[in-house]
Design an enzyme around this catalytic site. Structure first.
Site, PDB file in Angstrom:
ATOM      1  N   SER A  47       1.758  -0.394   0.896  1.00 52.48           N
ATOM      2  CA  SER A  47       2.447  -0.719   2.093  1.00 52.48           C
ATOM      3  C   SER A  47       3.592  -1.621   1.940  1.00 52.48           C
ATOM      4  O   SER A  47       4.504  -1.271   1.275  1.00 52.48           O
ATOM      5  CB  SER A  47       1.418  -1.418   2.904  1.00 52.48           C
ATOM      6  N   ASN A  99       2.287  -7.379  14.072  1.00 50.66           N
ATOM      7  CA  ASN A  99       2.910  -7.110  12.843  1.00 50.66           C
ATOM      8  C   ASN A  99       3.485  -5.725  13.049  1.00 50.66           C
ATOM      9  O   ASN A  99       4.279  -5.221  12.287  1.00 50.66           O
ATOM     10  CB  ASN A  99       2.284  -7.071  11.689  1.00 50.66           C
ATOM     11  N   THR A 114      -6.646  -9.825   2.632  1.00 45.33           N
ATOM     12  CA  THR A 114      -5.660  -9.200   1.673  1.00 45.33           C
ATOM     13  C   THR A 114      -5.434 -10.228   0.711  1.00 45.33           C
ATOM     14  O   THR A 114      -4.598  -9.716  -0.463  1.00 45.33           O
ATOM     15  CB  THR A 114      -4.407  -8.406   2.276  1.00 45.33           C
TER      16      THR A 114
HETATM   17  C1  16G Z   1      -3.775  -5.051   6.231  1.00 41.46           C
HETATM   18  C2  16G Z   1      -3.815  -4.204   7.671  1.00 41.46           C
HETATM   19  C3  16G Z   1      -3.393  -4.791   8.963  1.00 41.46           C
HETATM   20  C4  16G Z   1      -3.591  -6.249   8.853  1.00 41.46           C
HETATM   21  C5  16G Z   1      -3.286  -6.920   7.760  1.00 41.46           C
HETATM   22  C6  16G Z   1      -3.973  -8.387   7.794  1.00 41.46           C
HETATM   23  C7  16G Z   1      -4.285  -2.018   8.144  1.00 41.46           C
HETATM   24  C8  16G Z   1      -3.534  -0.331   7.806  1.00 41.46           C
HETATM   25  N1  16G Z   1      -3.675  -2.719   7.599  1.00 41.46           N
HETATM   26  O1  16G Z   1      -2.298  -5.086   6.323  1.00 41.46           O
HETATM   27  O2  16G Z   1      -3.790  -4.109   9.974  1.00 41.46           O
HETATM   28  O3  16G Z   1      -2.833  -7.026  10.000  1.00 41.46           O
HETATM   29  O4  16G Z   1      -4.238  -6.217   6.639  1.00 41.46           O
HETATM   30  O5  16G Z   1      -3.847  -8.984   6.856  1.00 41.46           O
HETATM   31  O6  16G Z   1      -5.432  -1.874   8.370  1.00 41.46           O
HETATM   32  P1  16G Z   1      -4.610 -10.205   6.427  1.00 41.46           P
HETATM   33  O7  16G Z   1      -6.118 -10.098   6.436  1.00 41.46           O
HETATM   34  O8  16G Z   1      -4.269 -10.568   4.945  1.00 41.46           O
HETATM   35  O9  16G Z   1      -3.967 -11.384   7.338  1.00 41.46           O
HETATM   36 MG    MG Z   2       2.109  -0.282   5.788  1.00 42.77          MG
END
Ligand code: 16G
Ligand code: MG
Length: 559
Positions: free
Chosen positions: A71, A393, A525
Site C-alpha cells: 500500500s 485517510n 500495523t
Molecule cells: C490499514 C488499513 C486502514 C487503517 C490502517 C490503520 C485496510 C485496507 N487498511 O492501512 O484501513 O486505517 O491500517 O493503521 O484495512 P494503524 O492500525 O497502524 O493505525
Molecule cells: Mg492502500
C-alpha cells in the site's frame, strides 16, 4: 485426523521447506494482511498462498484473491493480503490460523497445523475439491518474486489453480473476485468499461441547465508513483468532460513509490506532494496511495506556500452523502415515505474529524462508529440499503444492498413512461452510482470519478466543497511502549478499558479544552500506541495530545 494422502503431505512439506521462517521472525496478519521488508516476506507470502487455497476449497471452489502490496508503505516494504470470495477482506475468523501458519517454525509443524485446521473446518484435502486463487501485485520491485512464491504456496494445496491477473490496483483485484463469483464479467477490460460507462452515464444525468466551465474540467492527480497513476493514464482518453493530468504517474524514472507523495503523505503532512508547485494554485488536485485504494483531494493555497487545503475521506464521504440524500429526497420526499423507503447509513471511525460527524448528524443521518480498518467499516455498511463508509485517510466506498438495487431497477422500469421525470432521473443516478463506485472495497479511481461527477452535478468548485464545514484542528502522535497490546479499547476504540485508570486520566485532560476530544489505541500495523487529539485550536490539540501521550508513556513504560 483424516489422511489427505501422501502427495498432499509431500507438497506441503516441500513448500514449507522452500521458505523457512528465520529464527526470531514473527508475522502478524494485522489490520490488512502481512507486511514487512519485501526481502523478508517470502515465508509469510508462501503460507498466505496456502491459506488462500484452503479458503477457496472451504468455499466450494469459489475464487479467492491474493494481492502482493504494501500500500502506502515505502518501496522496500511489501505485503500480502487475502480477498474473500465476496470481494471483501478475508473472514476475520481465519486470521488466527493465518498467523499460526505464517509462524510455524518447521515444515512438520506447518503440516500438522494445516491437517488440524482442515479437520476443524471440515475441509477435505487431497484434490477431491478444486480451488482457484486470483493473484495480483502492485509495482514494487519485490512483487514479481513474491507473486511466484505465493503461487508455490497455492500449488501446495493439491487441486488448486493460481491465476495471475497481472499488475493491478488492489481494488481491481477485489472487484474481479467479486464479479467472478457472481458470474459477471470480471476482466480488467470489463472493469474499465464499467467505470467509464457509468461515469459517462452519470454525467449525462447532470441537470440540463448546468453546464461546466473550464476550470472544473481540469484535475491533476498525484499517482504516488504507483499502480493507480498507470491505470488512470490508460482510461484517461475514455473519460468525457474531464481534463486529467497525472503526476507521479509510476512511469519509469518519474520518482520513487510513495516517497514524499501519495494520499497517505498528503493527508498526514498536509503539504504538497513532489511534482506540485506554484503553477498549480487554484487547480483541483487528487492524490492516490501506492495501491490506489485511498483517495484525498487538495488545493495549492498560494504560490509561496507548500501547505495545502486538504479534503480528506470525511469530506469525500460528506459530498457523497449529500448527493445520495438529494436523490433519495427526490424519490421519497424528506420523510422517506415515498416510492422507495431507504435505510441510509453512514459509518465512520474515531479518526473522523468531529466537525464532519456533527455536519452529518445535523443532516439527520444515522452515523455509526466502528474500529479502525476497512474490514470493520465495510461489514457495518452492509447492514443498510445504502451504506457509506470512509476513513479520514481516504479509504471508503458506498455500498448498495443487492435487494435494494433490484427494487431500484424495478422502480426505474415502472417510471419508464415518465422518462424525464425528476424521480426517474434520480433513480437512474443512484443506479449509475452503484455501477461506478466499487462494491467490493474502497477504490481511488472509481471514487475519484464519483467525486468528479458529483461536483459537476452540483456545479461546485473545490472551494464550495471545502466550505461544507471547517475541520477541527487535530494532532496525532505515536508512542513507543514496551507492550502496545496492554491497551485494550472499547466503544469503537474511543475509550480505553485497560490498563485501568488511563481513561480517567484522558477524561481529566480533555475537559480542559474547548471542543476537546482524545483517544488512544494500539496500532494494527506498527509497534506503537497512537494518540489522537482534537480541540478548537492547533496549539490546544497539540497540547492535549502531548499530555495524554505522557500518561501513556508513564503507565505503559516508554521504550
Ligand atoms: C490499514 C488499513 C486502514 C487503517 C490502517 C490503520 C485496510 C485496507 N487498511 O492501512 O484501513 O486505517 O491500517 O493503521 O484495512 P494503524 O492500525 O497502524 O493505525
Ligand atoms: Mg492502500
Amino acid at each position: 485426523m483424516a489422511d489427505p494422502g501422501g502427495s498432499q503431505r509431500t507438497a506441503l512439506l516441500a513448500a514449507a521447506s522452500l521458505f523457512p521462517v528465520p529464527d526470531g521472525a514473527t508475522f502478524s496478519y494485522g489490520t490488512a494482511g502481512f507486511r514487512a521488508d519485501g526481502s523478508t516476506m517470502a515465508p509469510a507470502v508462501c503460507r498466505a498462498g496456502i491459506v488462500a487455497a484452503l479458503r477457496s476449497v472451504k468455499l466450494g471452489g469459489a475464487a479467492v484473491g491474493l494481492v502482493i502490496t504494501a500500500s502506502h508503505n515505502p518501496v522496500g516494504d511489501n505485503g500480502v493480503k487475502i480477498v474473500d470470495a465476496d470481494g471483501g477482506m478475508m473472514s476475520q475468523a481465519w486470521e488466527p490460523f493465518s498467523d499460526a501458519l505464517a509462524n510455524a517454525p518447521t515444515p512438520d509443524a506447518l503440516l500438522q497445523l494445516v491437517l488440524q485446521f482442515a479437520k476443524d473446518e471440515g475441509i477435505t484435502l487431497g484434490g477431491a475439491h478444486s480451488a482457484q486463487v486470483l493473484l495480483a501485485r502492485d509495482t514494487r520491485p519485490t512483487g514479481e518474486y513474491l507473486l511466484d512464491v505465493a503461487t508455490k504456496g497455492i500449488s501446495a494445496i493439491v487441486g488448486s489453480v493460481a491465476l495471475d491477473m497481472g499488475i493491478l490496483t488492489t481494488p481491481q483485484l477485489h472487484w474481479m473476485v467479486r464479479n467472478k463469483n457472481r458470474g459477471l464479467k470480471a476482466s480488467e477490460a470489463d472493469y474499465f468499461t464499467q467505470i467509464t460507462e457509468s461515469f459517462r452515464h452519470l454525467l449525462e444525468l447532470t441537470p440540463d441547465d448546468k453546464g461546466i466551465d473550464e476550470l472544473n474540467e481540469k484535475l491533476i492527480v498525484d499517482g504516488a508513483n504507483g499502480i493507480g497513476g498507470l491505470k488512470l493514464e490508460q482510461i484517461k482518453p475514455n473519460l468525457a468532460r474531464l481534463d486529467i493530468l497525472v503526476r507521479n504517474s509510476g512511469k519509469e524514472g518519474e520518482g520513487i513509490l510513495n516517497e514524499r507523495c501519495g494520499a497517505d503523505f498528503v493527508q498526514k503532512e498536509k503539504v504538497l506532494p513532489l511534482g506540485f508547485g506554484p503553477n498549480d494554485v487554484g487547480v483541483r488536485c487528487a492524490s492516490f496511495d501506492g495501491d490506489a485504494d485511498r483517495l484525498v483531494y487538495f488545493h495549492v493555497t498560494s504560490p509561496s506556500k507548500t501547505s495545502v487545503d486538504l479534503v480528506d475521506g470525511d469530506k469525500i464521504l460528506s459530498l457523497f452523502v449529500l448527493f445520495i440524500r438529494e436523490q433519495l429526497d427526490i424519490i421519497n420526499g424528506k420523510d422517506n415515505k415515498g416510492l422507495l423507503p431507504t435505510r441510509f447509513g453512514v459509518v465512520q471511525t474515531a479518526y473522523a474529524n468531529g466537525a464532519s460527524t456533527e455536519f452529518l448528524k445535523n443532516l439527520g443521518l444515522e452515523v455509526v462508529f466502528t474500529s479502525t480498518g476497512v474490514k470493520y467499516l465495510h461489514k457495518k455498511a452492509l447492514e443498510y440499503d445504502i451504506g457509506v463508509y470512509f476513513e479520514a485517510n481516504g479509504h471508503g466506498t458506498v455500498l448498495f444492498n443487492d435487494d435494494f438495487v433490484s427494487r431500484l431497477e424495478s422502480l426505474t422500469a415502472r417510471l419508464s413512461e415518465a422518462a424525464g421525470s425528476p424521480q426517474k432521473q434520480a433513480a437512474l443516478r443512484l443506479l449509475a452510482t452503484s455501477q461506478l463506485i466499487n462494491q467490493a472495497v474502497g477504490d481511488a479511481i472509481s471514487g475519484m470519478l464519483l467525486v468528479e461527477a458529483v461536483l459537476q452535478h452540483k456545479r461546485w468548485s473545490f472551494q464550495n466543497w471545502c466550505d461544507l464545514y471547517t475541520d477541527l484542528p487535530s494532532k496525532q502522535l505515536k508512542v513507543k511502549v514496551k507492550d502496545r497490546t496492554a491497551i485494550v479499547t472499547t466503544d469503537a476504540e474511543r475509550k480505553v478499558c485497560q490498563p485501568s485508570g488511563l481513561q480517567e486520566l484522558i477524561d481529566k485532560e480533555v475537559v480542559n479544552y474547548s471542543h476537546g476530544r482524545c483517544f488512544v489505541r494500539p496500532s494494527g500495523t506498527e509497534d506503537v500506541v497512537r494518540v489522537y487529539a482534537e480541540a478548537s485550536t492547533v496549539e490546544a490539540a497539540e497540547s492535549l495530545a502531548k499530555s495524554v501521550a505522557r500518561h501513556v508513556e508513564r503507565i505503559l513504560g516508554f521504550c
